[in-house]
Design an enzyme around this catalytic site. Structure first.
Site: not given
Ligand code: BG6
Length: 505
Positions: A54, A162, A196, A230, A249, A254, A354, A359
């Site tokens: 920009r 996204k 993935k 996570e 989110d 996902h 989170k 994880k």
């Molecule tokens: C993103 C989210 O789309 O996906 C994040 O905005 C999240 O908050 C991430 O941490 C998770 O992706 P992955 O591939 O680590 O499971």
């Protein structure tokens, strides 16, 4: 070990125009993926990357910044010659959607670059920007004719990151806006979960093996659990996250990608139209809950101070850019049902959060218990449960859990696991997961991208939860300690059905 891939063809010559070229996403994922494609000799012969800023930036400054990012985020050691070849394609151009004249100038610059580089006019516009910029940029690209595709002329495509909308109404409005300018086949709505390997493998597992289909239904499956836990907290994304929350989110994008691949009907053909239609169909079949039902069938939590490994995690509400007293959830668990013959009466439990102790991303399919307890020495409820687990993180693979006889003179039964791990069978170069997606955009295959109808179906399914939680405010928001397994309510959601989450870790 096998490494048997049919050779991939190079995409047609094109320009790759990145909005948000100075941002985190471009540095972390887009450029490292282009680098991996370059290293695999999978970039077009005639190629140019146009980085839009920009405020303007010299070519050298932009290339330096991208190279620095590449060294930081590359998934494999950087070969200087490959990096140089890629960065040599990069040109910096200034444009701001608030200044229409800058888009007219961009068009001229682009046409000149295309002529110099002989790219033939094929264009891919990649919106790696904050979502508020998606519509204004697309409008300007439309107004200046840069997205116009003519029959048997060069192709024009738009890649949108996204989040696609923040609720059903805004997702519909954005779809409408884009579809005024483009036709559906030109739009590539990215969900990085579809990059993935294990996620793509769900299709292969289900539809390239005859043995699963007969048992993949309400007669044999008790329920399905989808977990995306996570360890990371919100970190420096406080402002984005506080306005978004765990549900928006992660779930309509996902988690629903995982759900739709597991629950869709077998597509008649492996093509974008058929596969995406089946995915949209199953998402549209998720039962729409009333707000009262949504409250009953969900749990939301917010993390408080705690420790994960060596890291001290501060209370969510003390995170930079999070509103004091925020009621944004950092954990969401939902119980959903799908209204069709295959899944009638089979609950789908979804959870994501989170700052958890572990994880883990997985889909666990729990099969019904054996119908008759003939092993009188072993109480049926002590039999281990039959799960088929598709693990996406941290290990990619598939596990089948079943009961077996413990060696010895008497009948004793114990649960065991049969494990398949990708890395034991296949030699895979570490990748970002974006390579396939970016390559597919360039060859025009949108099978792994979200279509307007599935995006809207996803938002429609979560809208009652969003509405009910907004009205409830702080009431019902559970606190959980960072590093724990999440709020207690998530266990209760399951336990009251006489079921339980699979133990992780
Ligand atoms: C993103 C989210 O789309 O996906 C994040 O905005 C999240 O908050 C991430 O941490 C998770 O992706 P992955 O591939 O680590 O499971």
């Amino acid at each position: 070990m096998t490494d048997a891939h049919p050779p991939q063809k190079k995409p047609e010559s094109c320009s790759f125009v990145i909005f948000g070229v100075t941002g985190d996403l471009t540095h972390r994922l887009v450029i490292p993926s282009l680098y991996n494609l370059a290293a695999a000799n999978l970039l077009p012969d005639k190629f140019c990357v146009v980085g839009i800023t920009r405020k303007g930036m010299s070519n050298d400054a932009l290339r330096d910044s991208l190279l620095k990012g590449l060294h930081q985020y590359a998934t494999r050691p950087v070969d200087d010659a490959v990096a140089e070849r890629l960065l040599e394609c990069v040109t910096s151009v200034e444009a701001d959607p608030r200044d229409p004249a800058s888009f007219d100038a961009l068009r001229e610059r682009l046409e000149k670059l295309e002529a110099n580089r002989a790219t033939g006019g094929n264009r891919l516009f990649y919106l790696a920007t904050p979502p508020t910029a998606f519509a204004p940029i697309s409008r300007e690209l439309g107004r200046t004719g840069m997205l116009k595709e003519e029959e048997s002329g060069p192709w024009r495509r738009l890649v949108v990151e996204k989040p696609f909308g923040t609720d059903l109404a805004s997702a519909k409005a954005l779809n409408e806006e884009l579809l005024k300018i483009l036709t559906e086949h030109q739009i590539y709505r990215i969900d990085h979960y579809l990059g993935k390997e294990t996620v793509q493998n769900i299709l292969v597992l289900r539809f390239a093996n005859g043995m699963f289909e007969p048992i993949w239904n309400r007669n044999h499956i008790d329920h399905i659990q989808i977990t995306v836990d996570e360890k990371l907290g919100v970190g420096h994304r406080g402002s984005f996250y506080d306005a978004t929350g765990a549900l928006r989110d992660m779930v309509p994008n996902h988690l629903f990608q995982l759900l739709s691949l597991v629950a869709m009907e077998p597509p008649a053909r492996f093509d974008a139209h058929t596969v995406r239609s089946e995915k949209a169909e199953v998402l549209a079949a998720i039962q729409t809950q009333s707000e009262a039902e949504a409250l009953k069938n969900s749990v939301r939590g917010q993390y408080t101070r705690g420790r994960i490994g060596d890291a001290e995690i501060s209370d969510y509400v003390e995170t930079e850019d999070v509103r004091p007293g925020s009621t944004t959830e950092t954990y969401a668990a939902l119980k959903l049902t799908i209204d069709n013959w295959r899944w009638a009466g089979v609950p789908f439990y979804l959870r994501t959060g989170k700052a958890l102790g572990i994880k883990r991303t997985e889909v666990a399919i729990k099969f019904k218990q054996a119908p008759f307890a003939m092993f009188s020495c072993t109480a049926v409820d002590r039999l281990s449960q039959n799960y088929l687990v598709i693990s996406v993180e941290p290990t990619e693979g598939i596990t089948l859990q079943f009961n077996t006889k413990v060696p010895g003179p008497t009948i004793a039964i114990d649960g065991v696991e049969m494990k398949f791990r990708y890395k034991d069978y296949f030699k895979v170069e570490p990748a970002t997961g974006y390579e396939t997606l970016i390559y597919d955009c360039m060859i025009g295959d949108n099978i792994l991208f979200q279509r307007a109808d599935s995006v809207e179906a996803g938002w429609r399914a979560v809208q009652p939860f969003l509405d009910a939680w907004k009205k409830a405010g702080a009431a019902g928001l559970e606190k959980y300690q960072a590093g724990s397994e999440g709020p207690d309510g998530a266990e209760d959601l399951f336990r009251r059905d006489g079921r339980g989450w699979r133990k992780l870790g």
